[in-house]
Design an enzyme around this catalytic site. Structure first.
Site, short mmCIF file in Angstrom:
data_model
loop_
_atom_site.label_atom_id
_atom_site.label_comp_id
_atom_site.label_asym_id
_atom_site.label_seq_id
_atom_site.Cartn_x
_atom_site.Cartn_y
_atom_site.Cartn_z
N THR A 207 0.82 -1.22 0.00
CA THR A 207 0.00 0.00 0.00
C THR A 207 0.85 1.26 0.00
O THR A 207 2.00 1.25 0.45
CB THR A 207 -0.98 0.02 1.20
OG1 THR A 207 -1.80 1.18 1.08
CG2 THR A 207 -0.25 0.07 2.52
N ARG A 208 0.25 2.32 -0.54
CA ARG A 208 0.90 3.64 -0.51
C ARG A 208 -0.08 4.68 0.00
O ARG A 208 0.11 5.88 -0.18
CB ARG A 208 1.40 4.03 -1.91
CG ARG A 208 0.41 3.82 -3.02
CD ARG A 208 0.92 4.42 -4.32
NE ARG A 208 0.23 5.64 -4.57
CZ ARG A 208 -0.67 5.80 -5.53
NH1 ARG A 208 -0.99 4.81 -6.34
NH2 ARG A 208 -1.27 6.95 -5.70
N HIS A 212 -7.95 2.69 5.36
CA HIS A 212 -9.31 2.93 5.81
C HIS A 212 -9.98 1.59 6.11
O HIS A 212 -9.37 0.53 5.96
CB HIS A 212 -10.07 3.72 4.73
CG HIS A 212 -9.42 5.03 4.40
ND1 HIS A 212 -9.32 6.04 5.33
CD2 HIS A 212 -8.81 5.49 3.28
CE1 HIS A 212 -8.68 7.08 4.78
NE2 HIS A 212 -8.36 6.76 3.54
N HIS A 215 -9.68 -1.22 3.58
CA HIS A 215 -8.41 -1.97 3.51
C HIS A 215 -8.31 -2.96 4.67
O HIS A 215 -7.76 -4.04 4.53
CB HIS A 215 -7.23 -1.01 3.56
CG HIS A 215 -7.29 0.04 2.49
ND1 HIS A 215 -7.66 1.34 2.75
CD2 HIS A 215 -7.06 -0.03 1.16
CE1 HIS A 215 -7.64 2.03 1.62
NE2 HIS A 215 -7.28 1.22 0.64
N ARG A 302 -8.42 -3.63 -6.73
CA ARG A 302 -8.75 -2.82 -7.90
C ARG A 302 -7.68 -1.76 -8.09
O ARG A 302 -7.14 -1.23 -7.13
CB ARG A 302 -10.11 -2.15 -7.61
CG ARG A 302 -10.71 -1.40 -8.72
CD ARG A 302 -11.67 -0.39 -8.16
NE ARG A 302 -11.01 0.41 -7.12
CZ ARG A 302 -11.54 1.49 -6.57
NH1 ARG A 302 -12.73 1.88 -6.91
NH2 ARG A 302 -10.88 2.17 -5.65
N GLY A 419 1.86 50.88 -4.23
CA GLY A 419 0.88 50.75 -3.14
C GLY A 419 0.91 49.39 -2.48
O GLY A 419 -0.03 49.00 -1.80
N LYS A 420 1.99 48.68 -2.65
CA LYS A 420 2.10 47.32 -2.07
C LYS A 420 2.07 47.38 -0.54
O LYS A 420 1.23 46.74 0.09
CB LYS A 420 3.42 46.65 -2.54
CG LYS A 420 3.55 46.51 -4.05
CD LYS A 420 4.86 45.85 -4.46
CE LYS A 420 6.10 46.65 -4.11
NZ LYS A 420 6.24 47.95 -4.81
#
Ligand code: ADP
Ligand code: ADP
Length: 591
Positions: A207-208, A212, A215, A302, A419-420
């Site tokens: 798994t990567r 949940h 799984h 899957r 105007g920054k």
């Protein structure tokens, strides 16, 4: 060749573990008594600096995880793997493991070369026995079935060296990992631990992703069906860019393994593999690796090892292509497959089931990876308990705070006097009012401390901007708001800074005030000096200002006040979720 492994596939009569793939575990580590001399010799050799991927590959070669492979692929094996998914010896090998490097004087036949990591630490000595060209399009097409740059590996291959080298490896030092040391076991150590658990069947789970409930269901069913120990074997080397980082994932695996599995039936260890996300071809490699770690079954569900969708939005591989290929090679690999169709939740029955077995008309529920991020994590909502165990949901919530607690950089750019600073000052106060922490990095102020001593040459200006960008990126990484106000005249430097911070958290605000207006304002009297030639390289006068092409926000300071413009930016932040609105604030109080 294949028949010698057949017995390992389905049933094992004694309790000893399945033999390693190819019959023996490769071990490339030089014995301690020879290491000092070799190290001394290696320190005088020319070096190759390995990429992160090659360091991972070297580690798995060294520990025997890729047995029977004991070196990066030579030319014949490379061709054979590309074309037949087998080494010339006949062993199944789904994907090439090569060492691509740039040609140089040091790369010559029969020469020894030191292999080092990115920090220049010495890892191994290679005797170069083969040097050969490789073709990007060919490898992409054969290994990944595509040349589409959306495939993460195809994109990465463009940065690889132009020639492959191969030869005997003598490994002096395995890459050192300081994290989760108790979970980092070599194939031999993993085998020893499995042996102690005393079951002849071992089902591996690759798994990567964070795990949940779905799984958990897959793994428990598989272990039950095979009366096996579960080898929970997450990849912590390189996965798909954008995946949940491995520190967070491993914390979820630990929480699950401790609380929800029978400790006699599970072994959690980490796999420092650099994934290639080749779907079906990857599954063969995953099976071969797991066999070396002592497993005789692999769960394949899957979209196994899926790289996502291509540039036309279509998946690169079919959802069950990996299962088909694994079926074909399972006997030869000596690893049985435990296949699963897509599992879904049946809310009315409060259980998970394979979609093909769910009662007709049954209501089903699922949450996609995108929904997990967008609907739950970014909004600060905990994942529901039917989907994720609460311990896991909490780890994820800590690692992914809601957007209003994520960092963001508001990068003002424009001519001097545009105007920054004035707009940034108003915005700062509004953000504090909305409960955010703000650090202002004003160009003039930064030049008195962080960038003291820098002048106004192009080089010094770039250095100044990159320093501001670096500090901003650290602030953002820690969940703060960085507001910068510096002319930042060059487009490429602004882009560098955007990449440093991360585009999702970078808001470029172009203060689009015409030069004439700025000059008329001449707050600091600089324009007058520049016109008189008393200062050189002044932006807008004798140095260019490169207008942003795609700023997130453009401000008009001629027709709108600083306050109106600050509110415009605030609205943008509210809409993006970086700031919590009044309604949400009062709701939070009411709840
Ligand atoms: P990978 O990229 O290696 O496939 P994942 O963590 O996404 O990593 O998946 C691990 C395994 O779990 C794979 O074999 C995958 O096919 C299977 N899997 C994940 N989600 C589901 C699901 N909802 N239904 C069936 N199989 C699944
Ligand atoms: P910068 O930081 O871009 O160099 P400053 O904010 O320091 O510019 O200066 C802008 C000057 O223009 C200030 O004196 C400010 O009062 C004036 N000004 C006039 N109208 C506006 C406006 N709509 N927005 C921002 N500044 C304005």
């Amino acid at each position: 060749m294949s028949s010698m492994f057949l017995t390992n596939n389905t049933s094992i009569n004694d309790t000893s573990l399945i033999e390693p793939y190819g019959g023996r575990l490769v071990d490339l580590l030089v014995p301690a008594e020879q290491a000092a001399d070799l190290k001394d010799y290696a320190s005088r050799l020319p070096s190759v600096q390995l990429t992160e991927r090659s360091v991972c590959d070297l580690e798995l070669l060294a520990t025997g995880a890729f047995s029977p492979l004991d070196r990066f692929l030579g030319k014949e094996d490379y061709r054979s793997v590309l074309e037949t998914m087998k080494l010339t010896s006949g062993y199944v090998m789904g994907l090439p493991v090569t060492l691509p490097v740039e040609p140089s004087d040091a790369i010559k036949l029969d020469a020894d070369i030191a292999l080092r990591n990115s920090k220049n630490e010495l890892l191994a000595v290679m005797t170069i026995e083969e040097i050969f060209d490789w073709n990007l399009d060919e490898e992409a097409q054969l290994s990944y079935g595509t040349r589409d740059l959306r495939h993460p590996l195809v994109a990465e291959m463009h940065q690889w060296g132009k020639i492959n080298i191969s030869g005997r490896l003598r490994v002096l030092q395995l890459p050192i990992h300081y994290d989760f040391q108790d979970l980092r076991l070599t194939p031999a150590e993993t085998r020893a631990r499995l042996e102690r658990l005393g079951r002849s069947n071992v089902v591996a789970f690759q798994t990567r992703n964070p795990l949940h409930r779905v799984h958990e269901e897959l793994t428990k069913r598989a272990a039950q069906e095979k009366d096996a120990v579960l080898l929970l074997h997450p990849v912590v080397g390189m996965t798909k860019p954008g995946d949940v980082d491995h520190y967070t994932r491993v914390r979820t695996y630990k929480a699950l393994a401790h609380r929800y599995y029978d400790t006699d039936r599970i072994l959690l260890t980490l796999l420092p593999l650099a994934m290639r996300l080749a779907g079906p071809r990857s599954v063969l490699k995953h099976a071969m690796i797991r066999r070396n770690y002592g497993a005789n079954h692999l769960i394949v569900g899957r979209d196994h090892a899926s790289p996502g969708v291509d540039s036309t939005g279509k998946p690169f591989y079919g959802p069950y292509d990996a299962q088909e290929l694994m079926q074909r090679f399972s006997a030869e690999l000596g690893v049985g497959m435990v296949p699963f169709r897509e599992l879904v939740y049946l809310p009315d029955e409060e259980r998970y089931e394979e979609i093909s077995r769910a009662p007709r008309d049954a209501r089903t529920a699922s949450i996609s990876g995108t929904q997990v991020r967008e609907d739950y994590l970014n909004n600060g909502r905990l994942l529901p308990s039917w989907f994720t165990r609460p311990e896991v949901a909490e780890v994820l919530a800590e690692a992914y705070p809601p957007r209003h607690r994520q960092g963001v950089c508001i990068w003002f750019t424009g001519l001097s006097g545009a105007g920054k600073s004035t707009t940034a000052d108003v915005l700062t106060v509004l953000l504090l009012e909305h409960g955010r922490q703000v650090s202002v990095l004003d160009g003039d102020v930064v030049r008195t401390n962080l960038s003291k001593g820098l002048g106004f040459s192009k080089e010094d200006r770039d250095t100044n901007i990159l320093r501001i960008g670096y500090v901003a990126s650290e602030i953002v990484r820690h969940g703060g708001m960085a507001i910068t106000a510096a002319v930042s005249p060059y487009r490429s430097t602004r882009n560098d800074v955007r990449n440093l911070v991360g585009s999702d958290h970078f808001i470029e605000v172009f203060v689009d005030t015409p030069l004439g207006v700025c000059e008329e304002r001449d707050v600091k009297g600089m324009y007058a000096k520049a016109r008189r030639g008393e200062i050189k390289d002044f932006t807008g006068i004798d140095d260019p200002y490169e207008v942003p092409l795609h700023p997130e926000i453009t401000l008009d300071t001629v027709n709108y006040t600083p306050e109106e413009n600050a509110h415009l930016i605030l609205d943008f932040l509210l809409e993006r979720g970086f700031v919590k609105g009044e309604a949400e604030l009062s709701l939070a109080v009411a709840v």
